[in-house]
Design a protein around this motif. Structure first.
Motif, short mmCIF file in Angstrom:
data_model
loop_
_atom_site.label_atom_id
_atom_site.label_comp_id
_atom_site.label_asym_id
_atom_site.label_seq_id
_atom_site.Cartn_x
_atom_site.Cartn_y
_atom_site.Cartn_z
N SER A 120 35.82 47.03 35.65
CA SER A 120 34.64 47.57 36.33
C SER A 120 34.36 46.89 37.67
O SER A 120 33.60 47.42 38.47
N GLY A 121 34.92 45.71 37.88
CA GLY A 121 34.62 44.95 39.09
C GLY A 121 33.31 44.18 39.01
O GLY A 121 32.90 43.54 39.97
N ALA A 122 32.65 44.25 37.86
CA ALA A 122 31.36 43.58 37.68
C ALA A 122 31.56 42.08 37.51
O ALA A 122 32.55 41.62 36.93
N ILE A 123 30.60 41.33 38.02
CA ILE A 123 30.62 39.88 37.84
C ILE A 123 29.96 39.57 36.51
O ILE A 123 28.76 39.81 36.32
N VAL A 124 30.74 39.04 35.58
CA VAL A 124 30.27 38.74 34.24
C VAL A 124 29.54 37.39 34.23
O VAL A 124 28.56 37.22 33.51
N LEU A 125 30.01 36.46 35.03
CA LEU A 125 29.43 35.12 35.07
C LEU A 125 29.54 34.57 36.48
O LEU A 125 30.59 34.67 37.11
N ASP A 126 28.45 34.00 36.97
CA ASP A 126 28.43 33.35 38.28
C ASP A 126 27.76 32.00 38.06
O ASP A 126 26.56 31.94 37.75
N ALA A 127 28.53 30.92 38.17
CA ALA A 127 27.99 29.61 37.81
C ALA A 127 28.64 28.51 38.66
O ALA A 127 29.54 28.78 39.47
N THR A 128 28.18 27.29 38.44
CA THR A 128 28.72 26.13 39.14
C THR A 128 29.05 25.04 38.13
O THR A 128 28.53 25.02 37.02
N ALA A 129 29.93 24.15 38.54
CA ALA A 129 30.28 22.97 37.75
C ALA A 129 30.50 21.83 38.73
O ALA A 129 30.85 22.07 39.89
N GLY A 130 30.30 20.62 38.28
CA GLY A 130 30.52 19.51 39.18
C GLY A 130 30.59 18.19 38.46
O GLY A 130 30.12 18.04 37.32
N SER A 131 31.20 17.24 39.13
CA SER A 131 31.32 15.88 38.60
C SER A 131 31.61 14.94 39.76
O SER A 131 32.02 15.38 40.83
#
Length: 161
Positions: free
Chosen positions: A106-117
């Protein structure tokens, strides 16, 4: 004592909790993770993060590709401690990732998130040792970021859509 343990196990069974990776490699979460394509990520940090992600996701398995994981990284190395002779005594390496899980159908964004360390590095008199410590920190941070992303993806794929 044994009665209390049995009562606790019965109570937990009724609360709706279930293992995330139920079914092992054939479970829904494992199949979902294996169906994620990870395109190349720019830079050395990107190469390290992508390889760690591919290892954790089980890519290359028999699962059909359903998702694409787009990752952008921000890798920073900053000086923290300045000694009395105006030399740097400590550095901090920070790796941040912004990622999006895209449904290919579908081209839909299922998850938009960040990670860091981040990691602290002692700057020593040997330039070689300092460079080696910076590289080791980057490798460890890449693994940590990949672990955070994989955990968040597993949670997202476990939830019904």
């Amino acid at each position: 004592m044994i009665g209390a343990a049995m009562a606790a196990s019965l109570a937990l069974g009724g609360c709706g909790l279930s293992p995330m990776y139920a079914g092992g490699g054939n479970g829904a979460v494992a199949r979902g993770l294996a169906g994620i394509e990870v395109p190349a990520i720019e830079g050395q940090a990107g190469w390290l993060v992508r390889n760690a992600l591919v290892d954790r996701l089980g890519a290359g398995g028999a699962a059909a590709t359903k998702y694409r994981l787009d990752v952008r990284l921000d890798d920073r190395l900053e000086s923290l401690g300045v000694l009395s002779d105006d030399t740097i005594g400590r550095e901090r390496r920070t790796l941040r990732a912004r990622y999006q899980l895209v449904d290919l159908a579908s081209g839909a964004i299922v998850l938009d998130a960040t990670a860091g360390s981040d990691a602290g590095i002692d700057v020593v008199s040997s330039e070689y040792a300092t460079i080696a410590a910076e590289q080791t920190a980057l490798e460890n941070l890449a693994k940590e970021i990949a672990s955070q992303i994989t955990t968040r993806l597993a949670v997202a794929l476990r939830q019904p859509r």
